[in-house]
Design a protein around this motif. Structure first.
Motif, PDB file in Angstrom:
ATOM      1  N   ASN A 136       0.807  -1.226   0.000  1.00 30.75           N
ATOM      2  CA  ASN A 136       0.000   0.000   0.000  1.00 30.75           C
ATOM      3  C   ASN A 136       0.839   1.276   0.000  1.00 30.75           C
ATOM      4  O   ASN A 136       0.323   2.349  -0.291  1.00 30.75           O
ATOM      5  CB  ASN A 136      -0.923   0.016   1.227  1.00 30.75           C
ATOM      6  N   GLY A 151     -13.963  14.892   9.062  1.00 35.15           N
ATOM      7  CA  GLY A 151     -14.416  15.486   7.808  1.00 35.15           C
ATOM      8  C   GLY A 151     -14.512  17.001   7.845  1.00 35.15           C
ATOM      9  O   GLY A 151     -15.221  17.607   7.038  1.00 35.15           O
ATOM     10  N   VAL A 161      -5.626  14.882   6.753  1.00 35.04           N
ATOM     11  CA  VAL A 161      -6.042  13.550   6.332  1.00 35.04           C
ATOM     12  C   VAL A 161      -4.823  12.874   5.718  1.00 35.04           C
ATOM     13  O   VAL A 161      -4.261  13.365   4.742  1.00 35.04           O
ATOM     14  CB  VAL A 161      -7.192  13.595   5.309  1.00 35.04           C
ATOM     15  N   ASP A 199      -2.652   9.620   3.985  1.00 35.15           N
ATOM     16  CA  ASP A 199      -2.888   8.496   3.077  1.00 35.15           C
ATOM     17  C   ASP A 199      -3.002   7.197   3.872  1.00 35.15           C
ATOM     18  O   ASP A 199      -3.868   6.364   3.602  1.00 35.15           O
ATOM     19  CB  ASP A 199      -1.744   8.382   2.064  1.00 35.15           C
ATOM     20  N   GLY A 201      -6.701   8.603   8.884  1.00 37.18           N
ATOM     21  CA  GLY A 201      -6.106   7.952   7.721  1.00 37.18           C
ATOM     22  C   GLY A 201      -7.148   7.481   6.720  1.00 37.18           C
ATOM     23  O   GLY A 201      -8.222   7.004   7.102  1.00 37.18           O
ATOM     24  N   ARG A 202      -6.839   7.613   5.452  1.00 38.73           N
ATOM     25  CA  ARG A 202      -7.717   7.024   4.435  1.00 38.73           C
ATOM     26  C   ARG A 202      -7.703   5.500   4.555  1.00 38.73           C
ATOM     27  O   ARG A 202      -8.706   4.833   4.304  1.00 38.73           O
ATOM     28  CB  ARG A 202      -7.263   7.454   3.034  1.00 38.73           C
ATOM     29  N   VAL A 203      -6.540   4.977   4.926  1.00 42.74           N
ATOM     30  CA  VAL A 203      -6.393   3.561   5.236  1.00 42.74           C
ATOM     31  C   VAL A 203      -5.658   3.468   6.564  1.00 42.74           C
ATOM     32  O   VAL A 203      -4.608   4.087   6.734  1.00 42.74           O
ATOM     33  CB  VAL A 203      -5.596   2.803   4.154  1.00 42.74           C
ATOM     34  N   THR A 204      -6.212   2.720   7.526  1.00 39.04           N
ATOM     35  CA  THR A 204      -5.609   2.626   8.847  1.00 39.04           C
ATOM     36  C   THR A 204      -5.191   1.197   9.165  1.00 39.04           C
ATOM     37  O   THR A 204      -5.983   0.264   9.042  1.00 39.04           O
ATOM     38  CB  THR A 204      -6.586   3.127   9.926  1.00 39.04           C
ATOM     39  N   GLN A 220      -8.979  -0.511   8.731  1.00 45.34           N
ATOM     40  CA  GLN A 220      -9.090  -1.449   7.617  1.00 45.34           C
ATOM     41  C   GLN A 220      -8.296  -2.740   7.837  1.00 45.34           C
ATOM     42  O   GLN A 220      -8.665  -3.794   7.344  1.00 45.34           O
ATOM     43  CB  GLN A 220      -8.612  -0.785   6.318  1.00 45.34           C
TER      44      GLN A 220
END
Length: 246
Positions: A15, A114, A149, A151, A183-186, A212
């Motif tokens: 990733n 957000g 935010v 990545d 994170g967008r992906v954690t 995730q």
């Protein structure tokens, strides 16, 4: 579907990309996602922007990414324990954006909620506020700060279930909860992995919707940033037993 990953290092490496922004939980060496940080080092990615309260110490924590010259920019509130950090900054190798600690925490929280930006009085009239929009509210001047935010977010938790619900222990509940949401992906490493339903709903700090990937912590010894030793006070009864000698 279970979010548990047997080889989180390999998945994380898949990733990661050069130039990414990483948000990393922990405070100094307390509560850091040690295994995941080592996985980032092993991936060899470069040009990273790292958002964290600080950058660990020389040779430990996020300091290993500095040693490997993988970091281009740092957003932090304190970096005084890392000599290599200072050297790379003075040599122009590292870009640094300092944030008051509360502001950094709120920027991460806002990003996870957000909220693109907010206003605060902290930093008004200082270098922190230079070049940022200002506004007046109720007769006071405030500076605008942007939400963060990342990545990828990396966190460490004491307990996590297979659905990604997380519980933190003591000092590890510092930046980890807000980093997990930003994170967008954690990716979360957990010391105790349990099944869904084994964590009481009232005890969940980070809901699994924010996470995730979950991996079991390796159990590697946890480093202490600064060990301070002082004489232990002698109890009155113990002093009498020793003939009054401390």
């Amino acid at each position: 579907m279970s979010k548990v990953r047997e080889n989180a290092a390999e998945l994380l490496a898949e990733n990661l990309r050069d130039g990414m922004t990483l948000a990393v939980g922990g405070f100094g060496l307390s509560g850091i996602p040690r295994d995941l940080i080592e996985a980032v080092r092993g991936s060899g990615v470069t040009g990273l922007t790292v958002v964290s309260n600080n950058m660990g110490v020389d040779g430990k924590g996020l300091g290993i990414l500095l040693e490997n010259h993988q970091v281009k920019k740092v957003l932090a509130s304190y970096v005084g324990e890392n000599k290599l950090f200072a050297r790379q900054y003075l040599d122009g190798e590292l870009e640094v954006e300092f944030n008051p600690q509360g502001t950094l925490a709120e920027r991460l929280r806002a990003g996870g909620a957000g909220i693109p930006a907010f206003y605060t009085r902290t930093g008004v009239g200082t270098l922190v506020a230079e070049g940022k929009p200002h506004a007046e509210f109720d007769g006071e001047t405030y500076v605008q700060e942007r939400g963060i935010v990342a990545d990828i977010a990396l966190v460490h938790a004491h307990t996590g279930d297979t659905d990604g619900n997380l519980v933190y222990r003591y000092t590890a509940r510092n930046f980890n909860p807000i980093v997990a949401t930003a994170g967008r992906v954690t990716f979360a490493e957990v010391e105790n992995l349990v099944q869904v339903g084994e964590i009481h709903p009232d005890h969940v700090v980070t809901p699994g919707v924010f996470v995730q990937h979950v991996a079991r912590y390796s159990g590697a010894p946890k480093d202490i940033e600064q060990r301070t030793v002082r004489p232990r006070p002698v109890a009155v009864g113990q002093s009498q037993q020793n003939g009054g000698q401390a």
